[in-house]
Scaffold this active site. Structure first.
Site, PDB file in Angstrom:
ATOM      1  N   GLU A  52      57.532  31.130  16.687  1.00 26.20           N
ATOM      2  CA  GLU A  52      59.026  31.337  16.590  1.00 26.20           C
ATOM      3  C   GLU A  52      59.479  30.765  17.878  1.00 26.20           C
ATOM      4  O   GLU A  52      60.636  30.229  17.881  1.00 26.20           O
ATOM      5  CB  GLU A  52      59.424  32.848  16.546  1.00 26.20           C
ATOM      6  N   GLN A  92      58.401  46.817  12.670  1.00 19.76           N
ATOM      7  CA  GLN A  92      58.915  45.355  13.123  1.00 19.76           C
ATOM      8  C   GLN A  92      60.553  45.418  13.750  1.00 19.76           C
ATOM      9  O   GLN A  92      61.175  44.455  13.424  1.00 19.76           O
ATOM     10  CB  GLN A  92      58.860  44.304  12.100  1.00 19.76           C
ATOM     11  N   LYS A 146      68.448  43.521   6.914  1.00 18.92           N
ATOM     12  CA  LYS A 146      68.024  43.303   5.539  1.00 18.92           C
ATOM     13  C   LYS A 146      68.884  43.908   4.423  1.00 18.92           C
ATOM     14  O   LYS A 146      69.050  43.272   3.547  1.00 18.92           O
ATOM     15  CB  LYS A 146      66.518  43.862   5.341  1.00 18.92           C
ATOM     16  N   MET A 179      51.819  20.951  39.350  1.00 18.95           N
ATOM     17  CA  MET A 179      52.778  21.344  40.225  1.00 18.95           C
ATOM     18  C   MET A 179      52.531  22.662  41.153  1.00 18.95           C
ATOM     19  O   MET A 179      52.793  22.646  42.242  1.00 18.95           O
ATOM     20  CB  MET A 179      54.081  21.459  39.646  1.00 18.95           C
TER      21      MET A 179
END
Lengths: 587, 170
Positions: free
Chosen positions: A53, A116, A165, A483
């Protein structure tokens, strides 16, 4: 149609279509199955399946920054949303319009630690411009339209819409965008004319002026860049861009001094320090720009144009603040300038330009390509030369390669340069390049990468394969987090704690495993051939450019130092400004 | 540098949509950016428009106070912001409930003090009082201080509410 009942999922997809959305970057999961079902049933919105994601949000950012349109993301609840958080924070820092739809557990289960479940609006509140939890299907259309309005108006930013949902499955009424008006959010776009006139007067009387412009010019749209170029040329004054602002003014122009800031050019930083009038347009006096605050441009009067009132007087007190959209304000400034109420004296800035030429003569970006190792600067200089004139876009990861890219690549136009500026997110460049390539299928899109950063979202090579995106990943491989290594060398006695990348993959084989072409280059004499081959290959390419491990990015304004205290590289040990204990604590 | 480091106390009123999470946005802004909250009150004040009014007392340098107002202005559900400390004269009030547990002379003294401060006893038993005191925060603080040796057992303060004096409205 407007009064017909639809399911929540249908409403969301219809609202996206009515907002002109063509692409969604996403990843399905349990809490967004109704939305994915709607996506399946239609053909006008294309869904790009990412591999994580976080990649979806960066891809949406790349899409947004290269097109000026908001990027759209769709992810599931819980881990889907939490994985998106870094991208959202990145978009917030760099003011990129992104709409992120997140699935949520059913409303009656919220707060019960359901499977979830995460408090997505709670978690994303500080990393979004605004967020919504929609609990009624009748609020869906209004919320989506409002989200697009808020994301793209004022200072742009990411918006999360959390969609339980059951709300996706419930039915409700649709409202077209024209019927939705925001009741409180009305950013000021026109600047105060009195302040604009005062600013023009100051600019025309300046003896040592400088324009310092940032990402706000790009965000204001291509017109703003044209107007900026027009105004700067009318005045004949020098201009420098921030990392975010590159491309707003043509890099090849004589008046352009290059990038400013921690790794900015000698001429840009010295001009910032010594100027008498500073015109800051769409930039925010970030710590990477200012260096030590109490030594920042001590002799100048400062004008600051920004659409976000909170950017004004945040770090630096300015003399003439102008709140408004850059394009609007520049248009007014040009009008006032052309009306010639304030006419600059002829040759007023002659001495200033002579001084600038003296600084330029230092040639602070010079390097020598000698020996057997490829200098990263050389590789980028050649990349710039060999792709000149092409329809090209560059993204970067974060680190040394990013700074070299900013120094050695040249941008003549806005929206061609996508880099994680504010948040400094390693792993940004590869998914961002995907988003750019989706928006510009025939363009040359190059992710200038380091081997460490690119590993952070390497899974997206699989997305690149699936959609046959001809993205070029140009890795400057020094086997270090460069870096970090540079700071350890300069600030921590050369103790390279955990900055060496052991057990790197064979990037050529890795590329092949993902259906890309892998090219390796170890010889300075073969850099050109490698780049030409990369360009010639129609599909995706990963270039493993093995570069000098010990190279550092210069010039460098060390933490806690002033603009005119730059390290130019090649100083004898102990020469140049010392890093103070205060400076050591700065990032 | 004195003008940059001097700390001021400001009372800021914010009119916001009375919606889910709006208080969290305001409080999160203050904690996330390291601003102080001395007191904070919130309640719905407009039923037709569904607006809440938040009154925040904060401290900071002039630059920080400016930033606080600008940052509040960025929050999407914020309609209006007023700085009652600089806009002109304003009225500030705070209420406290102070429980005093004591006997004998101390109890008599507590009641006498309450009278002077126009605090009302809103609950009483043989051994205790609950006083309701209203006024500017300094008065409330002074009253609580006086109750300290007289058996102060518990204090609850509302935080400041404030409006402009005269015809000005937010």
């Amino acid at each position: 149609m407007a009064n017909q009942e639809m399911t929540g999922a249908e409403i969301v997809i219809k609202a996206l279509k009515d907002q002109g959305v063509e692409v969604i970057f996403g990843y399905p999961g349990g809490a967004v199955l109704p939305l994915y079902d709607e996506i399946f049933k239609q053909n006008s919105i294309r869904h790009i399946l990412v591999r994580q994601e976080g990649g979806a949000v960066h891809a949406a950012e790349g899409y947004a920054r290269s097109t000026g349109k908001p990027g759209v993301v769709l992810v599931t609840s819980g881990p889907g949303a939490t994985n998106a958080v870094t991208g959202l924070a990145d978009a917030l820092m760099d003011s990129i319009p992104v709409i992120c739809l997140t699935g949520q557990v059913a409303t009656h289960m919220i707060g019960n630690d359901a499977f979830q479940e995460a408090d997505t609006v709670g978690i994303t509140r500080p990393v979004t411009k605004h967020n919504y939890l929609v609990k009624d299907a009748n609020d869906l259309a209004r919320t989506v339209h409002e989200a697009f309005y808020v994301a793209t108006n004022g200072r742009p930013g990411p918006i999360v819409i959390d969609l339980p949902k059951d709300v996706q499955l419930a039915s409700g009424k649709y409202l077209p965008p024209s019927m939705v008006k925001h009741k409180s959010y009305k950013p000021q776009v026109k600047g105060d004319l009195k302040a604009i006139k005062a600013a023009v007067k100051l600019i025309s009387n300046a003896k040592r002026p400088i324009f310092y412009t940032g990402g706000g010019v790009i965000n204001s749209g291509p017109k703003a860049s044209k107007l900026l170029t027009q105004l700067v040329r009318l005045t004949g004054h020098p201009i420098t861009n921030t990392l975010m602002g590159l491309g707003a003014y043509p890099a090849s122009d004589k008046q352009f001094l290059g990038m400013l800031g921690m790794h900015g050019t000698y001429e840009a930083n010295n001009a910032m320090h010594d100027c008498d009038v500073m015109v800051c347009i769409g930039a925010r006096f970030d710590d990477r720009i200012t260096g030590r605050l109490d030594a920042f441009s001590p002799k100048s009067k400062k004008i600051h144009i920004d659409i976000d009132p909170s950017s004004i007087n945040k770090n630096i007190q300015v003399d003439i603040p102008i709140v408004g959209d850059v394009a609007h304000v520049l248009e007014d400034m040009i009008k006032v300038w052309k009306s010639e109420v304030h006419k600059p004296e002829a040759g007023a800035t002659k001495k200033w330009w002579a001084q600038i030429q003296e600084w330029r003569a230092k040639d602070c970006l010079k390097f020598e390509q000698k020996g057997k190792a490829i200098k990263p600067q050389y590789a980028l200089q050649r990349l710039n030369e060999l792709t000149k004139g092409m329809d090209r876009y560059f993204t970067t990861e974060v680190g040394q390669h990013q700074m070299w890219a900013a120094q050695y690549l040249q941008f003549e136009e806005p929206n061609r340069w996508m880099t994680s500026g504010g948040l400094g997110t390693m792993g940004y460049g590869l998914p961002a390049a995907m988003g750019v390539q989706i928006a510009h299928p025939d363009a040359l899109v190059v992710d200038v990468a380091g081997e460490a950063s690119t590993m952070m979202n390497i899974q997206e090579l699989s997305t690149i394969l699936q959609y046959r995106l001809p993205v070029k990943v140009f890795i400057l491989n020094n086997e270090y987090m460069g870096m970090v290594r540079q700071w350890q060398e300069l600030l921590h006695g050369g103790r390279y704690s955990e900055s060496y990348m052991e057990s790197l993959p064979d990037f050529v084989k890795l590329a092949e495993a993902f259906g890309s072409t892998g090219l390796r280059c170890t010889d300075p004499d073969k850099v050109d051939d490698c780049i030409k081959e990369m360009i010639a290959i129609k599909g995706p390419v990963v270039v493993d450019m093995i570069v000098d491990k010990a190279e550092n990015v210069f010039p460098m304004v060390p933490s806690g130092a002033a603009h005119n205290e730059m390290l130019l590289g090649g100083e004898a040990d102990g020469a140049g400004p010392k890093v103070t204990s205060d400076g050591l604590s700065l990032v | 540098m004195t003008e940059d480091t001097e700390i001021f106390r400001h009372t800021i009123s914010v009119l916001v949509d009375n919606e889910f999470g709006v208080l969290a946005r305001v409080v999160g802004l203050f904690s996330g950016r390291g601003y102080n909250i001395e007191s904070l009150t919130v309640a719905r004040v407009d039923e037709t428009e569904n607006l809440s009014r938040i009154t925040i007392v904060t401290t900071g340098t002039a630059m920080v106070i400016e930033q606080i107002k600008a940052q509040l202005g960025r929050l999407v559900p914020v309609h209006k912001i007023a700085d009652l400390t600089i806009d002109g004269p304003s009225v500030e009030r705070e209420m406290a409930l102070v429980k005093v547990v004591s006997k004998g002379e101390k109890r008599v003294e507590a009641l006498r003090m309450a009278d002077i401060f126009r605090a009302r006893a809103v609950d009483t038993t043989e051994d205790s009082f609950v006083f309701e005191v209203t006024g500017v925060p300094d008065k409330v603080k002074a009253f609580i201080g006086l109750m300290e040796p007289l058996g102060k057992a518990e204090v609850c303060r509302t935080g400041v509410v404030a409006v402009h004096r005269g015809t000005d409205v937010i």
